[in-house]
Design a protein around this motif. Structure first.
Motif, PDB file in Angstrom:
ATOM      1  N   GLU A 118       1.198  -1.834  -0.373  1.00 49.99           N
ATOM      2  CA  GLU A 118       0.324   0.337  -0.442  1.00 49.99           C
ATOM      3  C   GLU A 118       0.828   1.397   0.028  1.00 49.99           C
ATOM      4  N   ALA A 119       2.300   0.835   0.830  1.00 51.06           N
ATOM      5  CA  ALA A 119       2.142   2.625   0.435  1.00 51.06           C
ATOM      6  C   ALA A 119       3.683   2.234  -0.383  1.00 51.06           C
ATOM      7  N   ASN A 120       3.420   1.579  -1.373  1.00 53.74           N
ATOM      8  CA  ASN A 120       4.362   2.003  -2.700  1.00 53.74           C
ATOM      9  C   ASN A 120       3.173   2.021  -3.316  1.00 53.74           C
ATOM     10  N   LEU A 121       2.269   1.672  -3.367  1.00 54.46           N
ATOM     11  CA  LEU A 121       1.028   2.429  -4.526  1.00 54.46           C
ATOM     12  C   LEU A 121       0.692   3.866  -3.837  1.00 54.46           C
ATOM     13  N   LEU A 122       0.905   4.310  -3.145  1.00 55.83           N
ATOM     14  CA  LEU A 122       1.083   5.727  -2.756  1.00 55.83           C
ATOM     15  C   LEU A 122       1.998   6.245  -3.019  1.00 55.83           C
ATOM     16  N   ALA A 123       2.868   6.061  -2.801  1.00 55.58           N
ATOM     17  CA  ALA A 123       4.001   6.556  -2.984  1.00 55.58           C
ATOM     18  C   ALA A 123       3.693   7.286  -4.731  1.00 55.58           C
ATOM     19  N   ASP A 247      17.637  11.580   4.552  1.00 56.28           N
ATOM     20  CA  ASP A 247      18.203  12.734   5.221  1.00 56.28           C
ATOM     21  C   ASP A 247      19.476  12.491   4.065  1.00 56.28           C
ATOM     22  N   VAL A 248      18.735  11.533   2.796  1.00 54.42           N
ATOM     23  CA  VAL A 248      19.826  11.912   1.442  1.00 54.42           C
ATOM     24  C   VAL A 248      18.879  12.805   0.668  1.00 54.42           C
ATOM     25  N   PRO A 249      19.778  13.857   0.252  1.00 48.58           N
ATOM     26  CA  PRO A 249      19.251  14.888  -0.642  1.00 48.58           C
ATOM     27  C   PRO A 249      18.708  14.255  -2.121  1.00 48.58           C
ATOM     28  N   GLY A 250      17.566  14.475  -2.169  1.00 48.73           N
ATOM     29  CA  GLY A 250      16.454  14.243  -3.426  1.00 48.73           C
ATOM     30  C   GLY A 250      15.800  12.642  -3.326  1.00 48.73           C
ATOM     31  N   VAL A 251      16.174  12.633  -1.638  1.00 50.44           N
ATOM     32  CA  VAL A 251      14.757  10.738  -1.894  1.00 50.44           C
ATOM     33  C   VAL A 251      13.262  11.715  -1.103  1.00 50.44           C
ATOM     34  N   THR A 252      12.253  11.481  -1.671  1.00 49.49           N
ATOM     35  CA  THR A 252      11.270  12.117  -1.832  1.00 49.49           C
ATOM     36  C   THR A 252      10.149  11.378  -0.663  1.00 49.49           C
ATOM     37  N   SER A 253      10.728  10.160  -1.036  1.00 53.57           N
ATOM     38  CA  SER A 253       9.208   9.424  -0.258  1.00 53.57           C
ATOM     39  C   SER A 253       9.990   7.894  -0.137  1.00 53.57           C
ATOM     40  N   VAL A 254       9.664   7.437   1.369  1.00 58.74           N
ATOM     41  CA  VAL A 254      10.308   5.532   1.792  1.00 58.74           C
ATOM     42  C   VAL A 254       9.188   4.684   2.054  1.00 58.74           C
ATOM     43  N   THR A 255       9.136   3.864   2.049  1.00 60.93           N
ATOM     44  CA  THR A 255       8.652   3.159   2.314  1.00 60.93           C
ATOM     45  C   THR A 255       8.962   2.284   3.446  1.00 60.93           C
ATOM     46  N   LEU A 256       8.420   1.833   4.418  1.00 62.29           N
ATOM     47  CA  LEU A 256       8.901   1.364   5.838  1.00 62.29           C
ATOM     48  C   LEU A 256       8.209   0.155   6.653  1.00 62.29           C
ATOM     49  N   ASP A 257       7.858  -1.145   6.872  1.00 65.14           N
ATOM     50  CA  ASP A 257       7.006  -1.815   7.225  1.00 65.14           C
ATOM     51  C   ASP A 257       7.645  -1.882   8.849  1.00 65.14           C
ATOM     52  N   PRO A 258       6.852  -1.451   9.816  1.00 66.74           N
ATOM     53  CA  PRO A 258       7.913  -2.286  11.447  1.00 66.74           C
ATOM     54  C   PRO A 258       7.222  -3.208  11.364  1.00 66.74           C
ATOM     55  N   HIS A 259       6.298  -4.227  11.135  1.00 67.36           N
ATOM     56  CA  HIS A 259       6.074  -5.033  10.980  1.00 67.36           C
ATOM     57  C   HIS A 259       6.680  -6.129  10.108  1.00 67.36           C
ATOM     58  N   LYS A 260       7.775  -6.047   9.730  1.00 66.77           N
ATOM     59  CA  LYS A 260       9.010  -6.319   9.104  1.00 66.77           C
ATOM     60  C   LYS A 260      10.183  -6.771  10.800  1.00 66.77           C
ATOM     61  N   TYR A 261      11.181  -5.578  10.693  1.00 64.31           N
ATOM     62  CA  TYR A 261      12.183  -6.295  11.489  1.00 64.31           C
ATOM     63  C   TYR A 261      11.757  -4.747  12.604  1.00 64.31           C
ATOM     64  N   GLY A 262      10.805  -4.233  12.665  1.00 57.55           N
ATOM     65  CA  GLY A 262      10.287  -3.677  13.997  1.00 57.55           C
ATOM     66  C   GLY A 262       9.924  -3.579  15.153  1.00 57.55           C
ATOM     67  N   GLY A 263       9.309  -5.339  15.007  1.00 57.41           N
ATOM     68  CA  GLY A 263       9.047  -5.614  16.327  1.00 57.41           C
ATOM     69  C   GLY A 263       7.059  -5.721  16.391  1.00 57.41           C
ATOM     70  N   ALA A 264       6.277  -5.073  15.515  1.00 58.64           N
ATOM     71  CA  ALA A 264       5.076  -4.361  15.687  1.00 58.64           C
ATOM     72  C   ALA A 264       4.040  -5.981  14.591  1.00 58.64           C
ATOM     73  N   PRO A 265       3.013  -6.593  15.170  1.00 58.89           N
ATOM     74  CA  PRO A 265       1.866  -7.437  14.373  1.00 58.89           C
ATOM     75  C   PRO A 265       1.553  -6.508  12.793  1.00 58.89           C
ATOM     76  N   ILE A 266       1.080  -7.618  12.153  1.00 58.87           N
ATOM     77  CA  ILE A 266       0.965  -7.745  10.962  1.00 58.87           C
ATOM     78  C   ILE A 266      -0.612  -7.135  11.279  1.00 58.87           C
ATOM     79  N   PRO A 267      -1.799  -5.486   9.964  1.00 55.87           N
ATOM     80  CA  PRO A 267      -0.432  -5.299   9.885  1.00 55.87           C
ATOM     81  C   PRO A 267       0.063  -4.232   9.770  1.00 55.87           C
ATOM     82  N   ALA A 268       1.138  -3.303   9.530  1.00 56.74           N
ATOM     83  CA  ALA A 268       1.672  -2.285  10.303  1.00 56.74           C
ATOM     84  C   ALA A 268       3.153  -1.603   9.189  1.00 56.74           C
ATOM     85  N   GLY A 269       2.420  -0.800   8.016  1.00 59.56           N
ATOM     86  CA  GLY A 269       3.489  -0.268   7.548  1.00 59.56           C
ATOM     87  C   GLY A 269       3.290   1.147   7.554  1.00 59.56           C
ATOM     88  N   GLN A 270       4.385   2.192   6.825  1.00 64.84           N
ATOM     89  CA  GLN A 270       4.218   3.647   7.334  1.00 64.84           C
ATOM     90  C   GLN A 270       4.580   3.857   5.412  1.00 64.84           C
TER      91      GLN A 270
END
Length: 417
Positions: A118-123, A247-270
């Protein structure tokens, strides 16, 4: 970190337990709770448990105990109704700030999602609305992305009618930067880089790509669903990885998944964005007075996931995540040594926690491994055995995996190394 991670119960189902009868329809009066739970136990008899030492194909793991507790307590919360649950908007705002800080830009805008897809789609959608090429010319917009891009982009391209331009990979399965740069023009609507490919854990050279896209005024999206919670802490620990965040100049958006190595339950993206205008491009007005406009794909969104992510971030903090990442990289090194010692050819050397092995018959090897109770996978596009190292694995379990791999290799006629 044992007390933070906790442990799950092992599988209770039995392979020889009779399968529940196929229902013919919804029963008139229902069943009592004990019967329902017994039926569910039978239904799940073949499920694996992250803690039992058999799961080596998943970038997800069991959530932190505190995240599990918060999720269970908030199952009725709905991000779609801010008047009933005003805490959710506050939690989403704070999670966005915490994740923005993690990736070098505390002022980032963001929206909680169901995961990386979903995050990639929104980007991509934000980029299309920024670009407006289809409306002006009637031709589909073009995005440039690596051949290693996650298969979520296959769905996104089909849904949004985008024309893809694929950049080839180097032998270590990172995108070939010079070729990608040559494919990007001022008419490109979006460029995608990956910080931890799902198949091999490869991290693209985001700064080198961003330098070019920024000069052309083309937005750059980084899919860090796999690496977002690994790369910052691995860099702290001295691993030679490039920065991948805002923090990299030129990067405009980033997808993260807290439910991978973030310790959050599924579904948790950002989805994180540098420019709040990109969130405005995603805005859909609610039809109800007093209800916030929507920025994500989903209407009814599980607030429990956002609250649990908030709890995980505050429970671990930077030091906690750094300790977990150090431990998982130590396990990766152990696995690499065990595989090489057993005669298996690791290829390429991993950037993160996905270890790939070159083998003449990876599919047969995975099937033989599964007959021994272990779950691994095959990176089909590259013909490689794929093993994921995670914090639910112990040294003893990694040794058991390699012993089973060796035995499975002998069963199918050898070929390791």
């Amino acid at each position: 970190m044992e007390t933070l991670l906790g442990s799950s119960t092992s599988r209770t189902g039995s392979a020889d337990r009779a399968a529940p009868a196929r229902p013919t329809g919804l029963s008139e009066h229902g069943r009592d709770t004990a019967a329902v739970l017994a039926g569910l136990d039978a239904l799940r008899r073949d499920d694996h448990d992250y803690a039992d030492g058999t799961v080596f194909n998943s970038i997800c793991s069991a959530p932190l105990p505190v995240a599990r507790q918060v999720f269970a307590q908030a199952l009725d919360t709905n991000m779609g109704d801010n008047r009933i649950f005003p805490s959710l908007r506050r939690a989403e705002t704070e999670v966005t700030a915490l994740l923005g800080d993690l990736l070098g830009f505390p002022d980032a805008g963001g929206v909680a999602t169901s995961g990386g897809t979903e995050a990639n789609l929104l980007a991509v959608l934000a980029a299309l609305r920024r670009d407006g090429r289809r409306a002006r010319t009637g031709r589909p917009a073009r995005i440039v992305l690596p051949e290693s891009a996650h298969f979520s982009f296959d769905k996104i391209l089909a849904m949004l009618g985008v024309e893809p331009v694929y950049a080839p990979l180097t032998p270590d399965l990172r995108v070939r930067v010079e070729t990608l740069r040559s494919l990007v023009t001022e008419d490109t609507a979006l460029v995608v880089a990956t910080a931890g490919t799902s198949e091999a854990g490869a991290v693209d050279d985001v700064p080198a790509i961003a330098e070019h896209t920024r000069a052309l005024g083309v937005p750059l999206h980084v899919d860090a669903a796999t690496g977002g919670f690994l790369v910052p802490f691995a860099r702290d620990l001295g691993h030679p990885l490039p920065p991948v965040g805002l923090d990299v100049p030129g990067v405009t958006s980033v997808t993260l998944d807290p439910h991978k190595y973030g310790g959050a339950p599924i579904p948790a993206g950002q989805l994180l964005v540098r420019d709040a205008a990109d969130l405005d491009r995603l805005r859909v007005a609610s039809h109800y007075r007093g209800t916030h406009d929507h920025h994500g794909l989903l209407g009814t969104r599980p607030g429990a996931a956002v609250l649990a992510t908030w709890a995980a971030l505050h429970t671990l903090g930077r030091a906690g995540y750094r300790t977990l990442v150090a431990s998982v990289f130590e396990r990766r090194e152990l696995l690499l040594g065990l595989l090489r010692g057993a005669g298996f050819a690791v290829a390429p050397a991993p950037d993160l926690t996905v270890v790939t092995v070159r083998h003449p018959a990876p599919g047969q090897l995975v099937d033989a491994l599964e007959r021994r109770g272990f779950i691994a996978s095959v990176a089909r596009r590259y013909g490689l055995l794929r093993l994921v190292v995670h914090w639910h694995q112990s040294e003893e379990q990694l040794r058991a995996l390699v012993a089973a791999l060796t035995d499975a290799d002998r069963e199918i006629g050898g070929g390791a190394g």
